[in-house]
Design a protein around this motif. Structure first.
Motif, short mmCIF file in Angstrom:
data_model
loop_
_atom_site.label_atom_id
_atom_site.label_comp_id
_atom_site.label_asym_id
_atom_site.label_seq_id
_atom_site.Cartn_x
_atom_site.Cartn_y
_atom_site.Cartn_z
N ARG A 57 -1.19 5.71 8.34
CA ARG A 57 -0.84 6.87 8.05
C ARG A 57 -1.00 7.97 9.23
NH1 ARG A 57 -4.24 6.20 3.29
NH2 ARG A 57 -2.82 5.37 1.75
N LYS A 58 -2.09 7.91 9.60
CA LYS A 58 -2.35 8.85 10.81
C LYS A 58 -1.52 9.04 11.92
CE LYS A 58 -7.32 9.23 10.55
NZ LYS A 58 -8.61 8.50 10.91
N GLU A 89 -5.07 3.59 6.63
CA GLU A 89 -5.47 4.83 7.22
C GLU A 89 -5.03 5.40 8.26
OE1 GLU A 89 -7.83 2.80 6.13
OE2 GLU A 89 -8.53 3.49 3.69
N LYS A 90 -5.15 4.26 9.22
CA LYS A 90 -4.93 4.52 10.61
C LYS A 90 -3.29 4.46 10.44
CE LYS A 90 -5.23 2.95 15.25
NZ LYS A 90 -5.38 1.59 16.20
N ASP A 98 0.79 -1.25 -0.01
CA ASP A 98 -0.18 -0.02 -0.21
C ASP A 98 0.85 1.26 0.08
OD1 ASP A 98 -2.49 -1.34 0.28
OD2 ASP A 98 -2.02 -1.58 2.29
N TYR A 118 1.17 11.11 9.16
CA TYR A 118 0.48 12.36 9.37
C TYR A 118 0.44 12.75 10.92
CZ TYR A 118 -0.79 11.93 4.29
OH TYR A 118 -0.76 11.79 3.29
#
Lengths: 806, 112
Positions: free
Chosen positions: A750-751, A747-748, A705, A755
């Protein structure tokens, strides 16, 4: 006629209010509490002290609850007196509040034995949140603490202080610990367990005085012996708070005397909880208080009242890793009582069951509480155990768990603490579409106090909820039955620094080939080398830093960063292959050279002759960075993949990971070094890098990913490092990055990595750097073996003959 | 067990770290000696399954797990821990005297 005043905002008082609200909304309720906190779960204070819960975690009814139910809460307000003539209570400020019905729920206070010196500084009790906070503020590493009282509360306080670093001694008046819940043998088992945690236990000891000039400095016992102590906690039992009732002229003995309907000698005044005395009995555990609250609510709302009778006592010690459960009547001398017992000193397990007329009437379980649910069920239903006598100590698991649930009437209480019945749960499940235990807890309160019914709640959910989903937190293994997350907290919080320690305190002391390497990894990751590395807990590959082969020989793969080597290195590799008659020299799929068939005893010499660092090709750790030629030579290359790959490998090499960790760096999207099927890949583009994670080309094939696209090489390296450390800290042992990414979700990830707020990113990188600074090339052990026989075959001290079988 | 043992002096007990095993050659047979936190036990060093070096296995309680394919043997009896698994290993009487591990090579026993 509907003004109710409750004096006492603790668990009993609020339980009454909740039970009244369930039955009727017609009352105007005012509650006074002398603590300023909203109602909290006093049972959990020891968990707050031990750092397992925050104060906010144990709040049962927050401020909104009082507002939503239109209850007038007067917190931090003590009641001074009751005027029974005018039916009013007068608070400490002289304000008068009228009542139609008054409920006294004044609770109890710590009993302070009349010992000279109890008024000195640093002498504490352990009853309230404020007491707990005071202890937390004073506890520090190395502080000498003494706990007077070896009952439930004393032991929990002792463990809490010890976890905070104090050097703790428990002093107990009786000859064995927890003598009200355990017999002498059980108490002895408990003592050994407590001592194995590093808490000193002195019994029987009578404290004669607390010494010290202003501050407490020590204890003197009746026999003249002394003990140094800078902090003393008194946990010698409780006394009902009955003064208010006494001053009002109500009948009071040790506690406020109540009848079967919780009425005091004044029919307008009720009492509930630890301040009461019923049939000569006072109360200190939570289950009877909740039962009282239900009976009282029924009486006060005019429902057909049922009589209160104290439920079977049940007590559990809330110290992680110390399993103690006691319930029912444990009086061996009682006529007609038979005893069945089992003990295994090496396991620290002791079970004693009390039977009367072939029915279970009491139990003591130490070190093995696995069958507690079954036993409680037997006791509750009064099951005739004649046919089960042979299996009574190790009852077979129920074959149809649904049957047990189906057999249970709707009125059956599931959660004794909070009075939740089977019917309540079923109603809630359907009304609110409950599918998890967490939701059930939130809706019904079931299983939120002592937690002993959580197994039963799960079974009930499984049987009733159409979409029941088990909260699957993978436990490490049956040797240490905690989830990885919980174990990381335990190891970090309790500062456990060796596999043996974790297994002794939280496991079965033995461990196995699954949990030992997993715990080894966890300790290494959390303590970065500041721990006792135990080679016996690691797989052979990690003991000798080479990969064991089918014939017991080993393979040796030196590190060749980025797959880049030199004529010099190649010559040395060739020389080693000659000198040690290496049977197979092979180029691996990872752009390295593998020497196969090396004897264990030759490993140190082979490494020395190679003069290259370990490639960790045997470890659950950083393997390599595969690179393509890149912009230096390739006519299509747009990024310098070789040098970037070498730098990435340098930054991460020698570190351990939950599973093997392979990387790739490519200089253009043609992806010649297959970076998109690596655990971490950097894919060069014109003017930027794609950082990709969770790829695989082994047992599974998975395209990585995209984590992030960045402009500079340094940013790309940093993004890779962030993911790497995040995986190290949150991955379960033997979980490859591709499973990890799917479990957690990109997503988690990345956060929480690229990020994340700057500070969190810096912390992740700091922890990585700290680990890296302490990591080293394992092959240096060629000159500094961890033990003299790490690599050698033992030569017998004298001549040996051929062994013979008899 | 025999009352008269013929003990052979093998090695200093300190050469075998706690919860680890070490191999020693006796004639044509290789033995594995384990240190179970101060108690020593000796078995054949070859897993009956595929000949794996048991001395390199992880010790769990009083048993060892073969490093090659995870077969699991009790060090006291030499029996496989999981009933369905392969044959038993020979065990040799072992003791420690004056810090030296002694093994009686003449009295190996193999259950069943």
């Amino acid at each position: 006629m509907n003004r109710i005043v409750v004096v006492g905002n603790g668990m009993a008082g609020v339980a009454c209010i909740e039970n009244i609200l369930k039955r009727s909304g017609d009352f105007d309720i005012t509650v006074f509490g002398d603590e300023t906190h909203p109602n909290y779960n006093r049972i959990m204070l020891s968990l707050v002290l031990a750092g397992e819960k925050q104060a906010s975690d144990i709040v049962l009814n927050d401020v909104d609850w009082y507002r939503d139910n239109r209850i007038h809460a007067r917190l931090g307000v003590a009641i001074d007196s009751i005027d029974r003539e005018t039916r009013t209570v007068i608070d400490a400020q002289g304000r008068v509040t009228p009542y139609d019905r008054l409920i006294l729920a004044t609770g109890s206070s710590a009993f302070i034995p009349p010992i000279p010196g109890v008024d000195k500084d640093n002498v504490h009790v352990f009853r309230t949140l404020d007491d707990t906070r005071a202890l937390m503020a004073k506890a520090r590493k190395g502080l000498k603490a003494a706990v007077i009282g070896g009952g439930l509360l004393g032991l929990e306080a002792a463990r809490g202080l010890q976890v905070r670093g104090c050097d703790v001694t428990v002093i107990h008046l009786a000859p064995t610990l927890m003598e009200r819940q355990l017999d002498a043998t059980g108490g002895e088992y408990l003592k050994r367990r407590i001592e194995s945690l590093g808490i000193r236990v002195m019994l029987p000891r009578q404290t004669a005085a607390l010494c010290g000039n202003g501050h407490v400095q020590g204890l003197r016992f009746a026999d003249g012996e002394e003990l140094d102590a800078e902090l003393v906690v008194i946990a010698a039992g409780i006394r009902p708070n009955a003064d208010l009732a006494r001053r009002a002229g109500l009948r009071v003995n040790r506690g406020v005397i109540v009848n079967d309907y919780l009425e005091t000698s004044d029919p307008r005044i009720f009492a509930v909880g630890e301040c009461t005395e019923h049939n000569g009995q006072t109360f200190g555990l939570v289950a009877p208080l909740f039962e009282q609250a239900r009976v009282l609510a029924a009486a006060i709302t005019g429902e057909a009242a049922r009589a209160f009778s104290a439920p079977n006592p049940a007590a559990r010690l809330k110290i992680m890793g110390v399993d103690i459960f006691s319930a029912g009547s444990i009086d061996e001398a009682e006529p007609g009582v038979e005893v069945v017992r089992y003990e295994d000193a090496s396991l620290g397990a002791y079970k004693k069951l009390f039977l009367k007329d072939n029915r279970l009437s009491g139990m003591i379980l130490v070190g093995d509480v696995a069958d507690e649910d079954t036993y409680m069920e037997w006791m509750r239903t009064g099951a005739d155990l004649s046919s089960l006598r042979r299996q009574i100590l190790f009852p077979p698991p129920a074959t149809d768990t649904g049957l047990e649930i189906a057999d249970m009437p709707d009125s059956e209480t599931i959660c004794g603490c909070n009075g939740v019945r089977k019917g309540d749960i079923i109603k809630a499940v359907h009304a609110h579409n409950i599918t998890t235990l967490a939701q059930l807890k939130e809706r019904t309160r079931a299983s939120t106090s002592c937690g002993s019914c959580s197994g039963l709640c799960q079974k009930l959910l499984r049987a009733v909820a159409p979409d029941f989903s088990e909260e699957t937190k993978t436990t490490l293994c049956s040797c240490v039955p905690f989830s990885y997350e919980r174990l990381r907290e335990i190891v970090r919080g309790q500062k456990l620094k060796s596999v043996e320690e974790v297994l002794t305190v939280y496991g079965n002391r033995k461990g196995c080939e699954v949990c030992k390497p997993a715990l080894s990894y966890m300790l290494d990751m959390l303590w970065c080398g500041d721990h006792d590395e135990d080679r016996s807990a690691r797989f052979i590959n990690d003991r000798v830093h080479a990969n064991i082969q089918k014939d017991g020989t080993f393979s040796v793969v030196p590190r060749m960063r980025g797959g880049v080597t030199s004529p010099d290195e190649l010559r040395r590799i060739a020389d080693v292959a000659d000198k040690y008659n290496v049977p197979l020299v092979k180029v691996t799929g990872s752009q390295r050279i593998d020497l196969l068939g090396i004897k264990k005893a030759d490993l140190p010499d082979v490494w020395r002759d190679l003069g290259m660092p370990s490639g960790q090709a045997y470890a659950k750790g950083v393997r390599m960075v595969k690179t393509c030629v890149g912009s230096e030579f390739c006519r299509f290359g747009v990024q310098d993949s070789t040098n970037t790959g070498i730098e990435l490998e340098r930054r991460l090499e020698n570190l351990f990971t939950p599973h093997k960790f392979k990387m790739g760096v490519v200089g253009c999207p043609r992806n010649c070094a297959e970076a998109t099927v690596k655990d971490l890949g950097l894919v060069g583009q014109d003017g930027s890098w794609q950082v990709v994670v969770g790829g695989a080309a082994g047992k599974s094939v998975r395209k990585a990913d995209l984590l992030v696209t960045v402009e500079s090489t340094e940013e790309a390296l940093e993004a890779g490092e962030l993911f790497f450390q995040y995986y190290r800290e949150n991955g379960n042992y033997l979980e490859r990055s591709y499973d990890f990414v799917e479990r957690v979700g990109i997503e988690k990830i990345r956060k929480e990595t690229v990020y994340a707020p700057e500070e969190e990113k810096r912390n992740l990188l700091d922890r990585l750097r700290r680990s890296q600074a302490l990591a080293h090339d394992a092959w240096l052990e060629r000159d500094r073996p961890v033990n003299p026989t790490q690599f050698v075959h033992i030569e017998p001290l004298e001549k040996v003959g051929e062994p013979q079988l008899v | 067990m025999n009352t008269e043992h013929r003990w052979t002096r093998i090695t200093h007990a300190s050469n075998i770290p706690p919860r680890e095993g070490r191999a020693v050659k006796a004639g044509n047979v290789e033995l594995a000696i384990f240190n179970l936190n101060g108690r020593f036990h000796t078995i054949e060093n070859s897993c009956p399954h595929r000949g794996g070096p048991l001395c390199d296995g992880i010790v769990t309680g009083t048993s060892v797990v073969c490093p090659l394919h995870g077969r699991h043997f009790d060090l006291l009896s030499g029996m496989p821990v999981r009933a369905a698994e392969s044959a038993c290993l020979a065990v040799f009487p072992t003791m420690v005297e004056d810090g030296v591990v002694l093994v009686d090579l003449s009295a190996a026993r193999r259950a069943a």
